[in-house]
Each structure stands twice: as C-alpha cells, then as structure tokens.
Design a protein around this motif. Structure first.
Motif, PDB file in Angstrom:
ATOM      1  N   ILE A 276       0.839  -1.214   0.000  1.00  0.00           N
ATOM      2  CA  ILE A 276       0.000   0.000   0.000  1.00  0.00           C
ATOM      3  C   ILE A 276       0.874   1.264   0.000  1.00  0.00           C
ATOM      4  N   PRO A 277       1.673   1.466  -1.031  1.00  0.00           N
ATOM      5  CA  PRO A 277       2.608   2.605  -1.048  1.00  0.00           C
ATOM      6  C   PRO A 277       1.924   3.905  -1.442  1.00  0.00           C
ATOM      7  N   ASP A 278       2.610   5.018  -1.208  1.00  0.00           N
ATOM      8  CA  ASP A 278       2.134   6.306  -1.719  1.00  0.00           C
ATOM      9  C   ASP A 278       3.237   7.061  -2.461  1.00  0.00           C
ATOM     10  N   VAL A 279       4.383   6.390  -2.700  1.00  0.00           N
ATOM     11  CA  VAL A 279       5.473   6.994  -3.472  1.00  0.00           C
ATOM     12  C   VAL A 279       6.408   5.873  -3.914  1.00  0.00           C
ATOM     13  N   TYR A 280       7.034   6.066  -5.055  1.00  0.00           N
ATOM     14  CA  TYR A 280       8.071   5.144  -5.505  1.00  0.00           C
ATOM     15  C   TYR A 280       9.437   5.779  -5.269  1.00  0.00           C
ATOM     16  N   VAL A 281      10.395   4.962  -4.854  1.00  0.00           N
ATOM     17  CA  VAL A 281      11.793   5.391  -4.762  1.00  0.00           C
ATOM     18  C   VAL A 281      12.543   4.796  -5.945  1.00  0.00           C
ATOM     19  N   LEU A 282      13.163   5.664  -6.720  1.00  0.00           N
ATOM     20  CA  LEU A 282      13.930   5.225  -7.886  1.00  0.00           C
ATOM     21  C   LEU A 282      15.402   5.105  -7.522  1.00  0.00           C
ATOM     22  N   VAL A 283      15.955   3.937  -7.788  1.00  0.00           N
ATOM     23  CA  VAL A 283      17.391   3.699  -7.604  1.00  0.00           C
ATOM     24  C   VAL A 283      17.967   3.371  -8.966  1.00  0.00           C
ATOM     25  N   LYS A 284      18.835   4.244  -9.460  1.00  0.00           N
ATOM     26  CA  LYS A 284      19.380   4.064 -10.804  1.00  0.00           C
ATOM     27  C   LYS A 284      20.505   3.047 -10.787  1.00  0.00           C
ATOM     28  N   ASN A 285      20.499   2.159 -11.763  1.00  0.00           N
ATOM     29  CA  ASN A 285      21.601   1.215 -11.911  1.00  0.00           C
ATOM     30  C   ASN A 285      22.833   1.936 -12.438  1.00  0.00           C
ATOM     31  N   SER A 286      23.963   1.287 -12.328  1.00  0.00           N
ATOM     32  CA  SER A 286      25.224   1.939 -12.702  1.00  0.00           C
ATOM     33  C   SER A 286      25.551   1.788 -14.183  1.00  0.00           C
ATOM     34  N   ASP A 287      24.555   1.395 -15.015  1.00  0.00           N
ATOM     35  CA  ASP A 287      24.805   1.239 -16.454  1.00  0.00           C
ATOM     36  C   ASP A 287      24.469   2.541 -17.191  1.00  0.00           C
ATOM     37  N   GLU A 288      25.142   3.603 -16.781  1.00  0.00           N
ATOM     38  CA  GLU A 288      24.933   4.929 -17.371  1.00  0.00           C
ATOM     39  C   GLU A 288      23.478   5.369 -17.229  1.00  0.00           C
ATOM     40  N   ALA A 289      22.848   4.940 -16.142  1.00  0.00           N
ATOM     41  CA  ALA A 289      21.476   5.355 -15.795  1.00  0.00           C
ATOM     42  C   ALA A 289      20.476   5.068 -16.907  1.00  0.00           C
ATOM     43  N   LYS A 290      20.646   3.931 -17.605  1.00  0.00           N
ATOM     44  CA  LYS A 290      19.677   3.545 -18.624  1.00  0.00           C
ATOM     45  C   LYS A 290      18.565   2.683 -18.057  1.00  0.00           C
ATOM     46  N   SER A 291      18.759   2.204 -16.843  1.00  0.00           N
ATOM     47  CA  SER A 291      17.723   1.410 -16.195  1.00  0.00           C
ATOM     48  C   SER A 291      17.793   1.647 -14.691  1.00  0.00           C
ATOM     49  N   GLY A 292      16.764   1.205 -14.018  1.00  0.00           N
ATOM     50  CA  GLY A 292      16.720   1.416 -12.580  1.00  0.00           C
ATOM     51  C   GLY A 292      15.696   0.519 -11.921  1.00  0.00           C
ATOM     52  N   LEU A 293      15.584   0.685 -10.602  1.00  0.00           N
ATOM     53  CA  LEU A 293      14.628  -0.079  -9.818  1.00  0.00           C
ATOM     54  C   LEU A 293      13.701   0.877  -9.094  1.00  0.00           C
ATOM     55  N   VAL A 338       7.297   9.825  -7.994  1.00  0.00           N
ATOM     56  CA  VAL A 338       8.560   9.089  -7.950  1.00  0.00           C
ATOM     57  C   VAL A 338       9.639  10.022  -7.424  1.00  0.00           C
ATOM     58  N   VAL A 339      10.390   9.564  -6.424  1.00  0.00           N
ATOM     59  CA  VAL A 339      11.532  10.320  -5.909  1.00  0.00           C
ATOM     60  C   VAL A 339      12.776   9.462  -6.084  1.00  0.00           C
ATOM     61  N   SER A 340      13.933  10.113  -6.165  1.00  0.00           N
ATOM     62  CA  SER A 340      15.178   9.397  -6.453  1.00  0.00           C
ATOM     63  C   SER A 340      16.099   9.369  -5.248  1.00  0.00           C
ATOM     64  N   PHE A 341      16.734   8.220  -5.055  1.00  0.00           N
ATOM     65  CA  PHE A 341      17.857   8.135  -4.135  1.00  0.00           C
ATOM     66  C   PHE A 341      19.098   8.643  -4.874  1.00  0.00           C
ATOM     67  N   PRO A 342      20.128   9.071  -4.149  1.00  0.00           N
ATOM     68  CA  PRO A 342      21.397   9.402  -4.824  1.00  0.00           C
ATOM     69  C   PRO A 342      21.942   8.152  -5.503  1.00  0.00           C
ATOM     70  N   ASN A 343      22.764   8.343  -6.529  1.00  0.00           N
ATOM     71  CA  ASN A 343      23.316   7.205  -7.256  1.00  0.00           C
ATOM     72  C   ASN A 343      24.042   6.260  -6.306  1.00  0.00           C
TER      73      ASN A 343
END
Length: 520
Positions: A276-293, A338-343
């Motif tokens: 039951i979330p109300d926000v997504y946290v985006l964690v970018k992968n280290s492949d030049e930020a072409k994908s993430g979780l 969607v909010v982002s964590f630092p790389n």
C-alpha cells in the motif's frame, strides 16, 4: 531479568567505556537496556559508575529506567561517579522513560499527529463525528484484521465507519499502540472490556496483556512502571512487523528503463500487493542510468530523512500522492509520484530503507563508505555515524582502504570519530607511517583546513596523533610537566621505558613537522 546474550554483553562492555555510537547501535538492534548481567549490573549502572555523563543521558532517552524506589535505580544513584551524573538521575522522572524511545519509534509516534506531510490516507469515523486520521500501510502492517479490511471492504476508500459502541478513548489507545505512542490512559471497566475485545479481534495480544495487568493496579506509578516494561515489547513487535514490510517492498520492486534518468513510461498506482505505497523510490543502476529499480514506499517513513521531509512538506509535486474524489475514492487516473535516491547500488539503497523503516544500523564494512555518501546526500546523520562505527570496528577495512582514505572520508563527511580513528592508527604504527609520503600530504591538508592560520595555531591531525601517542605509552600531562626537555626535545629520559619510547615516537613526528617548516 538477567541477560547473557552476546549483544547484551557487548552493550555492557561499551557502557563501561562510554562509547555512545556503539551503545546506540546495539539498542537499535533491540537489546533491552533494562536487563542486567550476571553480576546484577544494568547498562545504566555501568555508565553511571564509570562516569560517562553523555551516555547516561542517552540511555535514559532510550528507555532506561532509574527508579530510586527500586534496587536497580538506587544502585545507579548511589554508585554514580560524580554529583553531575547523580543529579541527572535524581531529576529524571520515570514517566519520561516511555516518552523518549528509539529514534525509529519516536518518528513513528510523531507521524500520528504530523499533518505537514499530508500522508494520512484513512479516516476512522465515530458516531459522535470524531475522526482519527491514520496511515493505511501501517494499519495493515501491524494488524492482520486491518490488512484484510483494507484489501477487502475498505479497499479504495479513505473513510471507515467504526462500531457505534466503540469508546473513543479505546480507539485512541489502539491508534497509539499502532504508532508506538506511550499508553498512559485511565480506563473505566466498560472501556477496558471493549478494548480487550477489540484487541482480540485485531490480534494485539501484548496490548491485551498490558490492559489486563494494568487494571489490577490502582497506583498510577505502578501502571507507569508496567508500561515501561511493555513498551520494549511493543517496540520490538513493531520492528519485526516493519522488517517484514520491507521484505515485501523488496519483493515488489520494479525494473524500469530510463531516459534522461526518468522512467520511460508513466508510473501508475499499484493496484495489488500488501505494501500500500504512496510513493516510488527510484534507484538508478550503474549502467549509465539507462535502467533502474522502483521501490514502493511511504512518504511518512522516508521523511526520517531530512532531505525527504523538506521535499514532502513543500509545494513540490512529490509532496502529493494520489488524488481523492469527493466521495473519498482513490482517483487511479492520477500519476504516481517518484523520488530518487542518490546514485548508489541497490544493496546500499536497501540498507538505507531498512534503517528508515525499522532502524537497522548494522552496516557491513564493505558498504560503509557508499552508505556514508548516500546518507550524507539524504541528510541522515545518525546513519552516517553508524557507518563510521562499522569502519572503526572492522579489522578487514584496512586490507582494502588505507588510513589516508579513512582520513579523507572523515574530512569529506565531517566525522570526528573517523578522524580520531585514523590518528590512532597512525600513532600505533608511527614508524611505518612517518616513512610514507602521504603522511606529509595529509598533515599539510590538515594545516590548510584552518580558516586563518597563525603561528600559535595547532594542527588538528598532529594534535590527535600526539594524544594517541600518549595513550599508547600510558603517558599523561603530569609526566610531561615534570620532565626537563632539551630545546629540540632530543634530550634523554631516565624516568621510564614508556617515556623513552614516547619521546622516540614524538621526535619522529616532530622531525616531519620541521621538514615541512611547521611549528605545531
């Protein structure tokens, strides 16, 4: 109750030494601060006996009880090393022990009434029109009954009508229990009977036990003492439940493609799942930020980070989750924030989420520097300190990093503990490090860190190394005051072998300063 667990023994060890960070770390793991060891010593007694004033304050803030009417409390007061600690204990009201809890529990309690984040998404409404605003995910996490209701009859709605005969004070207690707010209410028999019935339906067995025992007591002081005993149980139950929630969060994470570091497609509200979330946290992968979780999370928990608290209580778009219709139904046409964590690597991001959700403070040394960087960006100072503790306790860290890496990390992230750790390592192996050119470089860096250096200024790193040289040879200032040194400090010592060795190491360091043209 006497405790012989490894963690409790370690807690007592650090209480003797006065190490705040390690004590905080162990309490965060769930070690009971009111247990006693095989010699009937509590952590508070050991800290008081050894004269660690700041640690005594920390233990009291984390729930340690000092009741002068009980044996353990009297021992702490009369065994205190000095009057300052004794006065702290005497002035401390036992009722405060249930008001100041573990940081994660304190944050959870604050979310019951904190409206600045606008993250409450369920209303319990009573016949007298009283309303309590709560968080759906927390109700579902703490109670199977609420989970079934929120995924069934209450799904998609923000208002739940409560039974007509529900006493509001009993619901206040239920809400307080869910959010780990101290439960110091006086109930009449009808209210406590209803509360016990509701606890049974909700599965709150420990709260029911407390109610049964407390209504046998007439003295409020005894009820308060009982509450102190149960608060630790309540907190540990919540930690376990929040830990299970985090496991579900990790299972429900999504892999996404990114363009310019943003998801390529619109992110909608999750329709199913236990989180039951109300926000997504985006964690970018280290492949030049072409994908993430994407991790399904909750703004009220992420707000333990000052960075996110400012974001969510502002006018930014991330401050709003989904929209509600006038009928109180979730509008699923709205995009999900969607909010982002630092790389950082997913392992680092997940460790930070574990800290935010249930106060996990064990940081593997391999991740310590990466955790430091991410925690610094997210303004989570306590987690930075816990990562620093991991570095100082690891015997393997120096097999990968140098003492100069530790020193630069300490300066970059403003961690005095790491500065002292690096200085101690250098002092312990002064013969080796004085032969390393990097030592001269960091001494000059330490010199440059002074805002406006004058001839009378000292160099902080050099002062720290000298201090640990004194500790290394068990030399104190009185020993040095009694010595007659030659002008260049190269006269001989006849007093003891320790002083002779200390002078030898001191001169090696002093020679470097003279070579650099420094008087410090």
């Amino acid at each position: 109750m006497s405790s012989t667990s490894h963690d409790f023994k370690e807690l007592c060890f650090w209480c003797r030494l006065g190490d705040l960070e390690n004590v905080d770390r162990l309490i965060s793991k769930g070690v009971n601060v009111n247990s006693i060891d095989e010699f009937n010593n509590s952590p508070l007694f050991l800290a008081s006996l050894c004269g660690h004033e700041e640690l005594v304050k920390l233990l009291l803030q984390r729930g340690a009880v000092c009741d002068r009417d009980r044996h353990e409390g009297a021992r702490c007061i009369y065994g205190a090393l000095n009057d300052s600690i004794r006065n702290i204990l005497l002035k401390y009201d036992i009722s405060k022990a249930v008001d100041l809890k573990q940081p994660f529990a304190s944050h959870l309690s604050s979310q019951l009434s904190d409206t600045s984040l606008k993250s409450h998404d369920i209303i319990l409404r009573f016949a007298n029109k009283k309303e309590i605003r709560l968080h759906r995910f927390l109700l579902a996490t703490r109670s199977n009954y609420f989970a079934q209701q929120l995924h069934g009859p209450w799904s998609g709605y923000t208002v739940a009508e409560m039974p007509q005969d529900a006493p509001p004070v009993a619901i206040d207690i239920i809400s307080g229990y869910v959010y780990l707010v101290p439960l110091l209410h006086n109930l009449n028999k009808q209210e406590s009977d209803w509360l016990l019935q509701f606890c049974e339906e909700l599965g709150f067995s420990s709260l029911a036990d407390f109610v049964k025992r407390s209504r046998l007591l007439a003295d409020q002081a005894q009820i308060t003492k009982l509450m102190t005993e149960y608060q630790h149980t309540f907190t540990e139950e919540a930690r376990g439940q929040m830990g299970a929630l985090v496991e579900d969060i990790f299972k429900q994470r999504l892999k996404v493609k990114l363009i310019d570091e943003f998801p390529t497609s619109r992110v909608d509200i999750p329709r199913e799942g236990s989180v039951i979330p109300d926000v997504y946290v985006l964690v970018k992968n280290s492949d030049e930020a072409k994908s993430g979780l994407l991790y399904p999370c909750h703004r009220s928990i992420l707000a333990r980070s000052d960075y996110f608290h400012v974001m969510f209580s502002s006018s930014f778009g991330e401050a709003s989750s989904y929209q509600l219709t006038t009928e109180g139904v979730v509008d699923r046409t709205s995009p999900f924030p969607v909010v982002s964590f630092p790389n950082c690597e997913p392992s680092v991001a997940e460790l930070i989420l574990c800290y935010l959700y249930f106060d996990k403070t064990d940081v593997p040394w391999e991740l310590a520097i990466a955790v430091l960087k991410a925690a610094d960006s997210l303004m989570i100072d306590r987690l930075k300190t816990m990562a620093a503790v991991s570095i100082t306790q690891s015997s393997e860290f120096l097999s990968v990093y140098s003492v100069f890496d530790i020193l630069h990390t300490a300066w970059e992230f403003r961690l005095e503990r790491l500065e002292h750790h690096a200085a101690k390592i250098i002092a312990d192996q002064i013969g080796y490090y004085t032969s390393q050119p990097q030592l001269k470089e960091v001494i000059l860096e330490s010199c440059d860190r002074l805002q406006a250096r004058e001839e009378t200024d000292t160099i902080e790193l050099v002062d720290d190394i000298r201090y640990y040289l004194m500790k290394k040879y068990n030399v104190d200032a009185d020993d040095l005051d009694d010595l007659k040194w030659s002008e260049n400090l190269k006269g001989g010592f006849e007093e003891s072998e320790e002083l002779r060795l200390y002078q030898h190491d001191y001169i090696m360091l002093d020679d470097i300063l003279q070579e650099l043209g420094l008087e410090a």
